[in-house]
Design an enzyme around this catalytic site. Sequence first.
Site, PDB file in Angstrom:
ATOM      1  N   ARG A 143       0.824  -1.217   0.000  1.00 43.64           N
ATOM      2  CA  ARG A 143       0.000   0.000   0.000  1.00 43.64           C
ATOM      3  C   ARG A 143       0.855   1.263   0.000  1.00 43.64           C
ATOM      4  NH1 ARG A 143      -5.453  -1.774   2.134  1.00 43.64           N
ATOM      5  NH2 ARG A 143      -6.088   0.382   2.220  1.00 43.64           N
ATOM      6  N   TYR A 146       0.821   4.200  -2.622  1.00 35.61           N
ATOM      7  CA  TYR A 146      -0.293   5.154  -2.491  1.00 35.61           C
ATOM      8  C   TYR A 146      -0.110   5.993  -1.218  1.00 35.61           C
ATOM      9  CZ  TYR A 146      -5.233   6.695  -2.175  1.00 35.61           C
ATOM     10  OH  TYR A 146      -6.391   7.422  -2.081  1.00 35.61           O
ATOM     11  N   GLU A 148       2.464   6.479   0.876  1.00 40.14           N
ATOM     12  CA  GLU A 148       3.646   7.342   0.937  1.00 40.14           C
ATOM     13  C   GLU A 148       3.632   8.372  -0.188  1.00 40.14           C
ATOM     14  OE1 GLU A 148       5.589   7.641   3.371  1.00 40.14           O
ATOM     15  OE2 GLU A 148       5.389   5.785   4.497  1.00 40.14           O
ATOM     16  N   VAL A 189     -17.532  -1.211  -1.240  1.00 34.50           N
ATOM     17  CA  VAL A 189     -18.960  -0.938  -1.432  1.00 34.50           C
ATOM     18  C   VAL A 189     -19.395  -1.384  -2.835  1.00 34.50           C
ATOM     19  CG1 VAL A 189     -20.734   0.850  -1.558  1.00 34.50           C
ATOM     20  CG2 VAL A 189     -19.016   0.941   0.257  1.00 34.50           C
ATOM     21  N   ASN A 191     -17.842  -3.516  -4.848  1.00 33.66           N
ATOM     22  CA  ASN A 191     -17.725  -4.982  -4.960  1.00 33.66           C
ATOM     23  C   ASN A 191     -18.949  -5.684  -4.383  1.00 33.66           C
ATOM     24  OD1 ASN A 191     -15.264  -5.134  -6.203  1.00 33.66           O
ATOM     25  ND2 ASN A 191     -14.249  -6.268  -4.583  1.00 33.66           N
ATOM     26  N   PHE A 192     -19.328  -5.312  -3.150  1.00 35.97           N
ATOM     27  CA  PHE A 192     -20.429  -6.021  -2.476  1.00 35.97           C
ATOM     28  C   PHE A 192     -21.747  -5.827  -3.238  1.00 35.97           C
ATOM     29  CE2 PHE A 192     -18.625  -6.256   2.171  1.00 35.97           C
ATOM     30  CZ  PHE A 192     -17.575  -7.025   1.703  1.00 35.97           C
ATOM     31  N   GLY A 208     -13.672 -10.040   8.518  1.00 38.72           N
ATOM     32  CA  GLY A 208     -14.672  -8.976   8.360  1.00 38.72           C
ATOM     33  C   GLY A 208     -14.854  -8.123   9.600  1.00 38.72           C
ATOM     34  N   ASP A 274      -3.714  -4.328   5.544  1.00 38.89           N
ATOM     35  CA  ASP A 274      -5.096  -3.822   5.526  1.00 38.89           C
ATOM     36  C   ASP A 274      -5.389  -3.197   6.903  1.00 38.89           C
ATOM     37  OD1 ASP A 274      -7.655  -4.717   3.564  1.00 38.89           O
ATOM     38  OD2 ASP A 274      -8.216  -4.126   5.590  1.00 38.89           O
TER      39      ASP A 274
HETATM   40  P1  NAD Z   1     -11.049   7.315  -9.310  1.00 37.39           P
HETATM   41  O1  NAD Z   1     -10.072   6.241  -9.601  1.00 37.39           O
HETATM   42  O2  NAD Z   1     -12.465   7.105  -9.738  1.00 37.39           O
HETATM   43  O3  NAD Z   1     -10.577   8.709  -9.906  1.00 37.39           O
HETATM   44  C1  NAD Z   1      -9.238   9.048 -10.129  1.00 37.39           C
HETATM   45  C2  NAD Z   1      -9.151   9.738 -11.487  1.00 37.39           C
HETATM   46  O4  NAD Z   1      -7.792  10.150 -11.702  1.00 37.39           O
HETATM   47  C3  NAD Z   1      -9.532   8.809 -12.637  1.00 37.39           C
HETATM   48  O5  NAD Z   1     -10.431   9.450 -13.504  1.00 37.39           O
HETATM   49  C4  NAD Z   1      -8.196   8.522 -13.312  1.00 37.39           C
HETATM   50  O6  NAD Z   1      -8.316   8.217 -14.683  1.00 37.39           O
HETATM   51  C5  NAD Z   1      -7.432   9.798 -13.043  1.00 37.39           C
HETATM   52  N1  NAD Z   1      -5.969   9.619 -13.090  1.00 37.39           N
HETATM   53  C6  NAD Z   1      -5.237   8.646 -12.487  1.00 37.39           C
HETATM   54  N2  NAD Z   1      -3.929   8.809 -12.761  1.00 37.39           N
HETATM   55  C7  NAD Z   1      -3.837   9.917 -13.555  1.00 37.39           C
HETATM   56  C8  NAD Z   1      -2.764  10.597 -14.189  1.00 37.39           C
HETATM   57  N3  NAD Z   1      -1.489  10.176 -14.043  1.00 37.39           N
HETATM   58  N4  NAD Z   1      -3.027  11.697 -14.931  1.00 37.39           N
HETATM   59  C9  NAD Z   1      -4.307  12.137 -15.087  1.00 37.39           C
HETATM   60  N5  NAD Z   1      -5.375  11.521 -14.516  1.00 37.39           N
HETATM   61  C10 NAD Z   1      -5.132  10.433 -13.759  1.00 37.39           C
HETATM   62  O7  NAD Z   1     -10.980   7.562  -7.719  1.00 37.39           O
HETATM   63  P2  NAD Z   1     -11.804   8.568  -6.799  1.00 37.39           P
HETATM   64  O8  NAD Z   1     -12.420   7.770  -5.718  1.00 37.39           O
HETATM   65  O9  NAD Z   1     -12.647   9.466  -7.613  1.00 37.39           O
HETATM   66  O10 NAD Z   1     -10.611   9.398  -6.129  1.00 37.39           O
HETATM   67  C11 NAD Z   1     -10.306  10.722  -6.507  1.00 37.39           C
HETATM   68  C12 NAD Z   1      -9.233  11.287  -5.580  1.00 37.39           C
HETATM   69  O11 NAD Z   1      -9.706  11.277  -4.232  1.00 37.39           O
HETATM   70  C13 NAD Z   1      -7.926  10.487  -5.596  1.00 37.39           C
HETATM   71  O12 NAD Z   1      -6.836  11.375  -5.539  1.00 37.39           O
HETATM   72  C14 NAD Z   1      -8.003   9.670  -4.331  1.00 37.39           C
HETATM   73  O13 NAD Z   1      -6.727   9.370  -3.823  1.00 37.39           O
HETATM   74  C15 NAD Z   1      -8.782  10.589  -3.402  1.00 37.39           C
HETATM   75  N6  NAD Z   1      -9.463   9.815  -2.370  1.00 37.39           N
HETATM   76  C16 NAD Z   1     -10.618   9.133  -2.650  1.00 37.39           C
HETATM   77  C17 NAD Z   1     -11.222   8.373  -1.654  1.00 37.39           C
HETATM   78  C18 NAD Z   1     -12.508   7.615  -1.892  1.00 37.39           C
HETATM   79  O14 NAD Z   1     -12.949   6.909  -0.991  1.00 37.39           O
HETATM   80  N7  NAD Z   1     -13.175   7.731  -3.014  1.00 37.39           N
HETATM   81  C19 NAD Z   1     -10.638   8.302  -0.386  1.00 37.39           C
HETATM   82  C20 NAD Z   1      -9.444   8.986  -0.158  1.00 37.39           C
HETATM   83  C21 NAD Z   1      -8.884   9.759  -1.154  1.00 37.39           C
HETATM   84  N1  UDP Z   2     -12.812  -5.651   1.322  1.00 38.37           N
HETATM   85  C1  UDP Z   2     -13.512  -6.858   1.407  1.00 38.37           C
HETATM   86  N2  UDP Z   2     -14.018  -7.385   0.260  1.00 38.37           N
HETATM   87  C2  UDP Z   2     -13.888  -6.801  -0.956  1.00 38.37           C
HETATM   88  C3  UDP Z   2     -13.176  -5.567  -1.045  1.00 38.37           C
HETATM   89  C4  UDP Z   2     -12.650  -5.034   0.115  1.00 38.37           C
HETATM   90  O1  UDP Z   2     -13.684  -7.424   2.490  1.00 38.37           O
HETATM   91  O2  UDP Z   2     -14.385  -7.360  -1.951  1.00 38.37           O
HETATM   92  C5  UDP Z   2     -12.283  -5.058   2.566  1.00 38.37           C
HETATM   93  C6  UDP Z   2     -10.815  -4.642   2.522  1.00 38.37           C
HETATM   94  O3  UDP Z   2      -9.979  -5.737   2.874  1.00 38.37           O
HETATM   95  C7  UDP Z   2     -10.790  -3.541   3.540  1.00 38.37           C
HETATM   96  C8  UDP Z   2     -12.171  -2.883   3.419  1.00 38.37           C
HETATM   97  O4  UDP Z   2     -12.996  -3.867   2.789  1.00 38.37           O
HETATM   98  O5  UDP Z   2     -10.667  -4.068   4.839  1.00 38.37           O
HETATM   99  C9  UDP Z   2     -12.166  -1.603   2.589  1.00 38.37           C
HETATM  100  O6  UDP Z   2     -11.518  -1.891   1.373  1.00 38.37           O
HETATM  101  P1  UDP Z   2     -11.429  -0.852   0.166  1.00 38.37           P
HETATM  102  O7  UDP Z   2     -10.644  -1.529  -0.918  1.00 38.37           O
HETATM  103  O8  UDP Z   2     -12.782  -0.374  -0.164  1.00 38.37           O
HETATM  104  O9  UDP Z   2     -10.642   0.421   0.724  1.00 38.37           O
HETATM  105  P2  UDP Z   2      -9.492   0.674   1.807  1.00 38.37           P
HETATM  106  O10 UDP Z   2     -10.195   1.376   2.900  1.00 38.37           O
HETATM  107  O11 UDP Z   2      -8.906  -0.638   2.280  1.00 38.37           O
HETATM  108  O12 UDP Z   2      -8.512   1.505   1.076  1.00 38.37           O
END
Ligand code: NAD
Ligand code: UDP
Length: 312
Positions: A143, A146, A148, A189, A191-192, A208, A274
Amino acid sequence: MKRTRVLVTGGAGFLGSHLCDRLLLEGNDVICLDNLFTGSKDNIRHLLDNPYFEFIRHDITQPVYVECDQIYNLACPASPVQYQKDPIYTAKTSVYGALNTLGLAKRTGSKILQASTSEVYGDPQCNPQPETYRGCVSTTGPRACYDEGKRAAETLFFDYHRQHKADIKVVRIFNTYGPRMDTADGRVVSNFIVQALRGEDITVYGDGSQTRSFCYVDDLIDALVKMMNSRDGFTGPVNIGNPGEFSIRQLAEMVLSMTGAKSGIIYKQLPADDPVQRKPDITLAQKELGWKPSVKLENGLKKTIEYFKGVL
Ligand code: NAD
Ligand code: UDP
């Protein structure tokens, strides 16, 4: 009226596309930059005819030259499955992406918001996690590309702020879900729900008992916009998420009961590193942004299930 020109990197992704919708609704001129690594044109298809919307296919690891007033830097794969496919590229996206967008902010004088993550806390030793917690992150595990990468990006944001007076805003986003998550995204979310709607077994990793806190996308987008418009000098980092904490098994049971699926639950190996628990302390967001989430997990899941029924 002069419209504010807003650049959204990662604008064709799950969160980015909802943010583009919201910014256009509020009368901004939106430039959506994305290389479609995990995003899709389908997420922004409804915007392509809007004269105040532009799509640029570009990789944020390369410098970008546009004119803008505000930047939301969201480009980066967010799902463990996606960001581990090419971990070196993930780290480059975070770090070079931060450097390139900060350089752009410096040249244009734009305000710039970084989408950081709860992953900067790693496998946290305290629950809930306040912004002052410094985290427990492996530098060598799967991990780390991402976690770091995002930590280094935060460092660059604060160095640009101190060294070049960049107007920065840093949010740490906790697990967010909703319509437009990719069906093959791999996050829990989506996936489930997809497994339940297809009548497949639900895959719970480990036993879980690990917990997450799930924020509905509309709440999250409200917070991003509030943060961009927050008082001068408020840089964050600020946690954005829903403090409701659920075990992954609880989530599986909710999805099964809400979809009425006859699927079973199968237990698979827990991925390395995880996190055992995750829950945001949102005191700072409440105080500085006057924000707290309003969508309960059950209501958000209902909308998300409806969405997936339409695309499967
Ligand atoms: P996502 O994968 O749907 O969106 C990421 C977008 O960035 C995609 O459209 C992808 O094509 C684009 N992308 C990836 N690498 C790229 C690059 N090198 N150049 C240009 N575009 C690029 O994910 P998301 O859930 O919408 O996440 C958006 C942002 O929010 C991310 O930075 C993510 O780290 C952050 N974030 C999201 C969550 C979450 O739960 N959704 C949680 C924490 C942080
Ligand atoms: N997870 C799971 N089944 C799946 C996908 C994820 O049990 O099909 C678990 C995963 O191991 C983690 C949590 O659900 O404990 C959240 O995973 P996710 O990939 O959504 O994001 P994370 O918070 O781990 O970045």
